[in-house]
Design a protein around this motif. Sequence first.
Motif, PDB file in Angstrom:
ATOM      1  N   GLY A 170       0.617  12.892  -5.975  1.00 57.96           N
ATOM      2  CA  GLY A 170       1.894  12.409  -5.482  1.00 57.96           C
ATOM      3  C   GLY A 170       1.685  11.114  -4.725  1.00 57.96           C
ATOM      4  O   GLY A 170       0.549  10.714  -4.450  1.00 57.96           O
ATOM      5  N   MET A 171       2.780  10.449  -4.386  1.00 56.32           N
ATOM      6  CA  MET A 171       2.699   9.169  -3.681  1.00 56.32           C
ATOM      7  C   MET A 171       3.775   9.130  -2.608  1.00 56.32           C
ATOM      8  O   MET A 171       4.928   9.484  -2.866  1.00 56.32           O
ATOM      9  N   SER A 172       3.392   8.699  -1.427  1.00 50.97           N
ATOM     10  CA  SER A 172       4.305   8.608  -0.295  1.00 50.97           C
ATOM     11  C   SER A 172       4.060   7.295   0.439  1.00 50.97           C
ATOM     12  O   SER A 172       3.041   6.627   0.206  1.00 50.97           O
ATOM     13  N   PRO A 173       4.964   6.916   1.341  1.00 47.64           N
ATOM     14  CA  PRO A 173       4.665   5.760   2.201  1.00 47.64           C
ATOM     15  C   PRO A 173       3.421   6.031   3.030  1.00 47.64           C
ATOM     16  O   PRO A 173       3.093   7.182   3.340  1.00 47.64           O
ATOM     17  N   VAL A 174       2.715   4.991   3.401  1.00 43.94           N
ATOM     18  CA  VAL A 174       1.574   5.119   4.309  1.00 43.94           C
ATOM     19  C   VAL A 174       2.059   5.803   5.590  1.00 43.94           C
ATOM     20  O   VAL A 174       3.114   5.442   6.135  1.00 43.94           O
ATOM     21  N   PRO A 175       1.339   6.819   6.082  1.00 41.91           N
ATOM     22  CA  PRO A 175       1.811   7.546   7.267  1.00 41.91           C
ATOM     23  C   PRO A 175       1.865   6.654   8.504  1.00 41.91           C
ATOM     24  O   PRO A 175       1.165   5.651   8.604  1.00 41.91           O
ATOM     25  N   VAL A 176       2.699   7.052   9.440  1.00 40.07           N
ATOM     26  CA  VAL A 176       2.837   6.301  10.688  1.00 40.07           C
ATOM     27  C   VAL A 176       1.785   6.816  11.665  1.00 40.07           C
ATOM     28  O   VAL A 176       1.987   7.806  12.368  1.00 40.07           O
ATOM     29  N   ILE A 177       0.657   6.135  11.709  1.00 41.05           N
ATOM     30  CA  ILE A 177      -0.439   6.497  12.611  1.00 41.05           C
ATOM     31  C   ILE A 177      -0.187   5.895  13.994  1.00 41.05           C
ATOM     32  O   ILE A 177      -0.568   6.457  15.018  1.00 41.05           O
ATOM     33  N   GLY A 178       0.458   4.755  14.016  1.00 42.22           N
ATOM     34  CA  GLY A 178       0.760   4.087  15.274  1.00 42.22           C
ATOM     35  C   GLY A 178       2.115   4.459  15.823  1.00 42.22           C
ATOM     36  O   GLY A 178       2.529   5.617  15.766  1.00 42.22           O
ATOM     37  N   LEU A 193       0.839  -1.193   0.000  1.00 36.14           N
ATOM     38  CA  LEU A 193       0.000   0.000   0.000  1.00 36.14           C
ATOM     39  C   LEU A 193       0.877   1.247   0.000  1.00 36.14           C
ATOM     40  O   LEU A 193       2.011   1.230   0.501  1.00 36.14           O
ATOM     41  N   ALA A 194       0.330   2.326  -0.546  1.00 38.58           N
ATOM     42  CA  ALA A 194       0.983   3.628  -0.511  1.00 38.58           C
ATOM     43  C   ALA A 194      -0.076   4.679  -0.231  1.00 38.58           C
ATOM     44  O   ALA A 194      -1.282   4.420  -0.334  1.00 38.58           O
ATOM     45  N   ASP A 195       0.360   5.869   0.130  1.00 40.27           N
ATOM     46  CA  ASP A 195      -0.539   6.991   0.366  1.00 40.27           C
ATOM     47  C   ASP A 195      -0.506   7.893  -0.866  1.00 40.27           C
ATOM     48  O   ASP A 195       0.525   8.496  -1.177  1.00 40.27           O
ATOM     49  N   GLY A 245      -2.128  24.633   2.130  1.00 38.19           N
ATOM     50  CA  GLY A 245      -0.788  25.086   2.493  1.00 38.19           C
ATOM     51  C   GLY A 245       0.226  23.977   2.636  1.00 38.19           C
ATOM     52  O   GLY A 245       1.261  24.148   3.291  1.00 38.19           O
ATOM     53  N   LEU A 246      -0.026  22.815   2.010  1.00 35.09           N
ATOM     54  CA  LEU A 246       0.890  21.676   2.103  1.00 35.09           C
ATOM     55  C   LEU A 246       1.520  21.378   0.754  1.00 35.09           C
ATOM     56  O   LEU A 246       0.875  21.478  -0.286  1.00 35.09           O
ATOM     57  N   LYS A 247       2.779  20.985   0.771  1.00 33.33           N
ATOM     58  CA  LYS A 247       3.471  20.612  -0.457  1.00 33.33           C
ATOM     59  C   LYS A 247       3.524  19.095  -0.639  1.00 33.33           C
ATOM     60  O   LYS A 247       3.709  18.602  -1.751  1.00 33.33           O
ATOM     61  N   THR A 248       3.384  18.376   0.452  1.00 34.38           N
ATOM     62  CA  THR A 248       3.446  16.915   0.403  1.00 34.38           C
ATOM     63  C   THR A 248       2.612  16.351   1.539  1.00 34.38           C
ATOM     64  O   THR A 248       2.142  17.097   2.408  1.00 34.38           O
ATOM     65  N   ALA A 249       2.418  15.061   1.544  1.00 30.90           N
ATOM     66  CA  ALA A 249       1.589  14.432   2.578  1.00 30.90           C
ATOM     67  C   ALA A 249       2.356  14.336   3.893  1.00 30.90           C
ATOM     68  O   ALA A 249       3.536  13.965   3.902  1.00 30.90           O
ATOM     69  N   PRO A 250       1.718  14.651   5.015  1.00 27.81           N
ATOM     70  CA  PRO A 250       2.364  14.465   6.322  1.00 27.81           C
ATOM     71  C   PRO A 250       2.669  12.992   6.553  1.00 27.81           C
ATOM     72  O   PRO A 250       1.993  12.103   6.030  1.00 27.81           O
ATOM     73  N   THR A 251       3.663  12.732   7.370  1.00 25.23           N
ATOM     74  CA  THR A 251       4.124  11.355   7.568  1.00 25.23           C
ATOM     75  C   THR A 251       3.733  10.762   8.913  1.00 25.23           C
ATOM     76  O   THR A 251       3.927   9.572   9.139  1.00 25.23           O
ATOM     77  N   ASP A 252       3.172  11.593   9.831  1.00 25.93           N
ATOM     78  CA  ASP A 252       2.805  11.069  11.142  1.00 25.93           C
ATOM     79  C   ASP A 252       1.344  11.390  11.451  1.00 25.93           C
ATOM     80  O   ASP A 252       0.671  12.119  10.716  1.00 25.93           O
ATOM     81  N   ARG A 253       0.861  10.838  12.555  1.00 29.44           N
ATOM     82  CA  ARG A 253      -0.561  10.969  12.886  1.00 29.44           C
ATOM     83  C   ARG A 253      -0.971  12.416  13.131  1.00 29.44           C
ATOM     84  O   ARG A 253      -1.988  12.880  12.591  1.00 29.44           O
ATOM     85  N   LYS A 254      -0.197  13.128  13.916  1.00 25.38           N
ATOM     86  CA  LYS A 254      -0.546  14.507  14.230  1.00 25.38           C
ATOM     87  C   LYS A 254      -0.614  15.347  12.960  1.00 25.38           C
ATOM     88  O   LYS A 254      -1.575  16.110  12.750  1.00 25.38           O
ATOM     89  N   GLY A 255       0.390  15.200  12.114  1.00 32.41           N
ATOM     90  CA  GLY A 255       0.414  15.980  10.887  1.00 32.41           C
ATOM     91  C   GLY A 255      -0.694  15.581   9.929  1.00 32.41           C
ATOM     92  O   GLY A 255      -1.302  16.426   9.270  1.00 32.41           O
TER      93      GLY A 255
END
Length: 451
Positions: free
Chosen positions: A313-321, A178-180, A191-201
């Motif tokens: 765009g495509m990024s790794p699945v964010p770290v929610i945990g 899977l990817a994000d 106001g974002l250039k890319t997907a956040p990588t953590d839960r808060k973001g």
Amino acid sequence: MSPSLPSPSASVGRRRVLGGLTAVAGTGLLAACGGGSKIGADQAPSAVPSFSGGDYKGPEVTLDYWNGFTGGDGPHMRAMVAAFNKQYAGRIQVRITTKQWSDFYPALPTAIAAGKGPDVAAMHVEWLSTFAARGTLLPLDDVVASLGLSENDFIPAVWKAGIWRDKRYSVPLDVHCLADYWNSRQLSRAGLKTAPTDRKGYEGALDELRKAGVAHPFWMPNKWPGHLMFMSLLWQFGGELYDAEGTSALWGSDAGLQALGWMRDQVDRGYSPGQVPQDGQYNAFKNNKVSFTWDGIWQINDLKDTAPNLKWGMSPVPVIGEKAAVWSSSHNFVITSQAARGDHKAEAAKVFIDHMSKQSAEWAKAGMIPARNSVRKDPAVAALPQVPLAKDPSVLHFLPPVPGIGDVQSASLELAVQKAVLGQSSPAAALKEGVATANKMLAANRKKYAQ
């Protein structure tokens, strides 16, 4: 998994990558594999010539090759087979049959028993132990030895999954996960250039996107690929699917509750509609209605082909945990017991697998990640957008090599995810019910597969 789609209405094709994982419940696959009889891999035909590499010296032979690459990955596979046929003209010819994965697995055992199935096939890693345990596959230790392959050049989980009762039954071709995926224009509005990588973001971005006018920025599926999202989150929260012996389901743990609770929260907080139809989230993404969607890396080619005006765009699945983790699978080459019945077919099939395994860099153009570490280091391969997702192979998680695990998943885990996301049960109640079903099926499978 793969695939490009013929049209939004035909988007079930996206599930072709792993469609077989959820397709066999109630289809009679296990009965076709031998029902409750205690058939073991040691009863598979084994009197076939060993393979030591080199050129094929036998008489002309035709091999039947089955796979489920019905989408955007299909043309790449067909081109690879055509190149093989050209090189081996007059000696080996491969006749390719492409089926939906959901048809592939139920049809395989019956077709092989009748001598009308494949001699060689591509199969998902989570199905290897099931078919090896039923004596449907031939060992490939000699092919692996001739290629000089070892665990050191592969992601350990993928490599080990091909071993059943101390024999190897597959040669790994790729890894897919899977990817994000994210909508660049909508993120810009927030106001974002890319997907956040953590839960808060990530959750903060969803709030900003709603303020920017995106009504539902993250649609939560209750079917495909909801169960893949749940597994990714389960591993992120430190949980496991099953115990090491495959005797107990562990996904009803606190980690499972956190994972499934977070999925339902996306609906409760208004980030997602309450009922997302099958493939609704992906079609909405393609039509600029969704800011984020989690889906397989095989969607790269589909988005390029069918949504040329979409900026994404495509990024790794964010770290929610607590740690990075993502559901993954792998396509593997196998030789079936049918090949052992025809003169020189098993030998020719091993030549074919030898050839195809060396083409994993070419296969990467289909949107897959080569399974071999050494191939991923090739500069041309490393530059492909999906390959960085495997930079740290430890984040890639796979279903355990337990015979019959596909049936267990579809009848228990997937239903639990669906009920909770739809609000038909609380996450805790859905998990409790699903685990009870899974444990009963695991116990039955231990008898069925004579473990």
